[in-house]
Design an enzyme around this catalytic site. Sequence first.
Site, short mmCIF file in Angstrom:
data_model
loop_
_atom_site.label_atom_id
_atom_site.label_comp_id
_atom_site.label_asym_id
_atom_site.label_seq_id
_atom_site.Cartn_x
_atom_site.Cartn_y
_atom_site.Cartn_z
N GLU A 1 12.53 -10.81 -2.24
CA GLU A 1 12.04 -11.37 -3.50
C GLU A 1 12.18 -10.40 -4.66
O GLU A 1 11.94 -10.76 -5.82
CB GLU A 1 10.56 -11.76 -3.36
CG GLU A 1 10.28 -12.92 -2.42
CD GLU A 1 10.13 -12.50 -0.96
OE1 GLU A 1 10.61 -11.42 -0.59
OE2 GLU A 1 9.53 -13.28 -0.19
N THR B 1 14.68 -15.48 2.89
CA THR B 1 13.94 -14.45 3.64
C THR B 1 14.11 -14.77 5.12
O THR B 1 14.29 -15.92 5.50
CB THR B 1 12.44 -14.45 3.30
OG1 THR B 1 11.91 -15.71 3.67
CG2 THR B 1 12.21 -14.20 1.84
N LYS C 1 -7.35 -6.38 12.45
CA LYS C 1 -8.70 -6.56 11.92
C LYS C 1 -9.71 -6.31 13.02
O LYS C 1 -9.92 -7.14 13.89
CB LYS C 1 -8.84 -7.97 11.35
CG LYS C 1 -7.91 -8.16 10.16
CD LYS C 1 -7.65 -9.61 9.83
CE LYS C 1 -6.46 -9.71 8.88
NZ LYS C 1 -5.17 -9.93 9.55
N TRP D 1 -10.06 -2.73 8.64
CA TRP D 1 -8.62 -2.85 8.86
C TRP D 1 -8.05 -1.59 9.48
O TRP D 1 -8.34 -0.47 9.05
CB TRP D 1 -7.90 -3.10 7.53
CG TRP D 1 -8.05 -4.49 7.02
CD1 TRP D 1 -8.63 -5.54 7.68
CD2 TRP D 1 -7.65 -4.97 5.74
NE1 TRP D 1 -8.59 -6.65 6.88
CE2 TRP D 1 -8.00 -6.34 5.69
CE3 TRP D 1 -7.02 -4.39 4.65
CZ2 TRP D 1 -7.73 -7.13 4.57
CZ3 TRP D 1 -6.75 -5.17 3.54
CH2 TRP D 1 -7.11 -6.53 3.50
P1 ADP Z 1 11.48 -10.14 6.02
O1 ADP Z 1 10.20 -10.86 5.76
O2 ADP Z 1 12.52 -10.94 6.58
O3 ADP Z 1 11.30 -8.82 6.71
P2 ADP Z 1 12.37 -8.66 3.74
O4 ADP Z 1 13.56 -8.01 4.27
O5 ADP Z 1 12.38 -9.11 2.35
O6 ADP Z 1 12.03 -9.89 4.59
O7 ADP Z 1 11.19 -7.70 4.04
C1 ADP Z 1 10.31 -7.21 3.09
C2 ADP Z 1 9.18 -6.53 3.78
O8 ADP Z 1 9.64 -5.44 4.57
C3 ADP Z 1 8.17 -5.93 2.84
O9 ADP Z 1 7.25 -6.88 2.39
C4 ADP Z 1 7.53 -4.86 3.70
O10 ADP Z 1 6.51 -5.41 4.52
C5 ADP Z 1 8.64 -4.42 4.59
N1 ADP Z 1 9.21 -3.17 4.09
C6 ADP Z 1 10.32 -3.01 3.36
N2 ADP Z 1 10.55 -1.70 3.11
C7 ADP Z 1 9.53 -1.02 3.68
C8 ADP Z 1 9.18 0.35 3.78
N3 ADP Z 1 9.93 1.31 3.26
N4 ADP Z 1 8.06 0.67 4.45
C9 ADP Z 1 7.28 -0.28 5.01
N5 ADP Z 1 7.57 -1.58 4.97
C10 ADP Z 1 8.68 -1.95 4.31
#
Ligand code: ADP
Length: 541
Positions: free
Chosen positions: A325, A181, A435, A440
Amino acid sequence: MLGTMMDFPLTLQHVFDRGTRLFPDREIVTGGLGERHRYTYKDFARRVHRLASAFKALGLQPGERVGTFGWNHYRHLEMYFAVPMQGAVLHTLNIRLFHDQLVYIINHAADRFIVVDRSLLGIVQALQPMLETVEKIIVVDDGGDCEVGDALDYEQFLASGNEHFDFPRLDENTAAMMCYTSGTTGNPKGVAYSHRALTLHSFGACLSDSVGVSQRDTVLAVVPMFHANAWGLPYAATMVGAKQVFAGNSMAPDRVLQLMQDERVTLGAGVPTIWIGALPLLQAGKYDLSSVTRIACGGSAAPRGLIDAYDKLGLNIVHAWGMTELTPIGSVAVPLTELDSADPATQMDFKARQGTPVPGVEARALDSDGKEVPWDGQTMGELVVRGPWVAASYYNDDRSAGSFTSDGWFRTGDIVVMHPNGYIEIADRTKDVIKSGGEWISSVALENALMAHPKVQEAAVIGVPDEKWSERPLACVVPRPDFKGSVKAEELSEFLAQQFAKWWLPERYLFLDELPKTSVGKFDKKTMRVQYTDSTKAVTA
Ligand code: ADP
């Protein structure tokens, strides 16, 4: 036990064999600065066999890791198959990580070999003294000019292999790929994908109630192959024999749009910032994208205004949510029959949400006591998921424990509301939600609303400490070029006041030329909190 079905392993062998045997003449195209490279699935298959056999001869053992450090191109695709199909693990390294993070993940994964694009070789060479396990570097000559030294040349290496190499039969739970990640906090965490997960995820990506990848498609993943397996699209596309297009060493909007036009791309996929960057060129009518049937957009929230602007150009943005993940696709905003009769504004509201979980993924939202929240479109909770392509733990990492519920669900760290029709709406990430006074505020909702304002190009909202309320929102705004210096905080605040309760409205605005982005093009709110929290340039609305 009743005799049932064959014990047929779900491995990438099947994904590869199906695509290459049924569709040997389909093309794989790579864009670049010079000539476009193109070859067929038949050529691709031969080279994958050779490459695998060359690795075997080099001494690569089952389970060992091979890193890649490269852009999106056909040789990277060859690596996607040659390494996992012989039982080893492909570790795609994020070329934009900080150097100390790269050193950490290469050592943590214990990569034995690294295949690197020549244009990026300088970075790997600089890290080499700190790398504890890497024995050999193999260089893909992409026109870069870095001195190669004693590294192997990818083409010579591949040519030394045997075209008739036999791949072993693997257990479907064998690790095939791994990816870290991007590490918004602490060191990056590794996720190892099994063959089974990647294969089932490919099926998931091909469902029509998902991204619907089909042999009729020409697929351009504008998402890096080093990030979450380019959303699994190279595997899904290969399985169904779709024509594949790679952007090469740049994802600049003009290159992407040129490729889409010339190669008659039907499915494009990328994070919102890519499509935000491409919008002015499309609005200027510079490219013919009439072949495109949908653009998958996710990785961070696709703003409603963006989806709307594309819609006006006849381009269908399909919003998707995913995570490293989750291999990574979790949910897709498919048009439900029930929405057919809804008014256009409501339909657009749903297109801007993250959609229904893809078959294979189960999703729930939990309150702070771990109870499922109602599907009422209002109550916020943390999204937890489970399924065959959801990670069961982080790779060799004792931080795993906090990420799973006691009954085996993965905690996404995303705060959502669930709508009565099963649609997920991401309100925020737990670390970004603001917050204020015990309640929220969704930073995502505010920034999406701001980005729908005609004078706003990009916006991110962050929580800054506040004595009375604990946190209050600060809006960081990049005006559209024509409105630089002229857009006022008051007008943005009035605009937001039409949609949100008063206590949600940011008191302060900061106008900027650009917003910091993470290594994969998302708004980097961690950096923004550090840089802008005490900014004296913020103006009061
Ligand atoms: P990183 O933590 O590096 O950004 P990832 O690429 O795995 O790692 O990111 C996943 C996160 O990206 C998700 O948990 C979410 O918060 C955000 N995310 C992914 N797709 C969307 C979406 N369509 N809308 C909003 N948030 C998103």
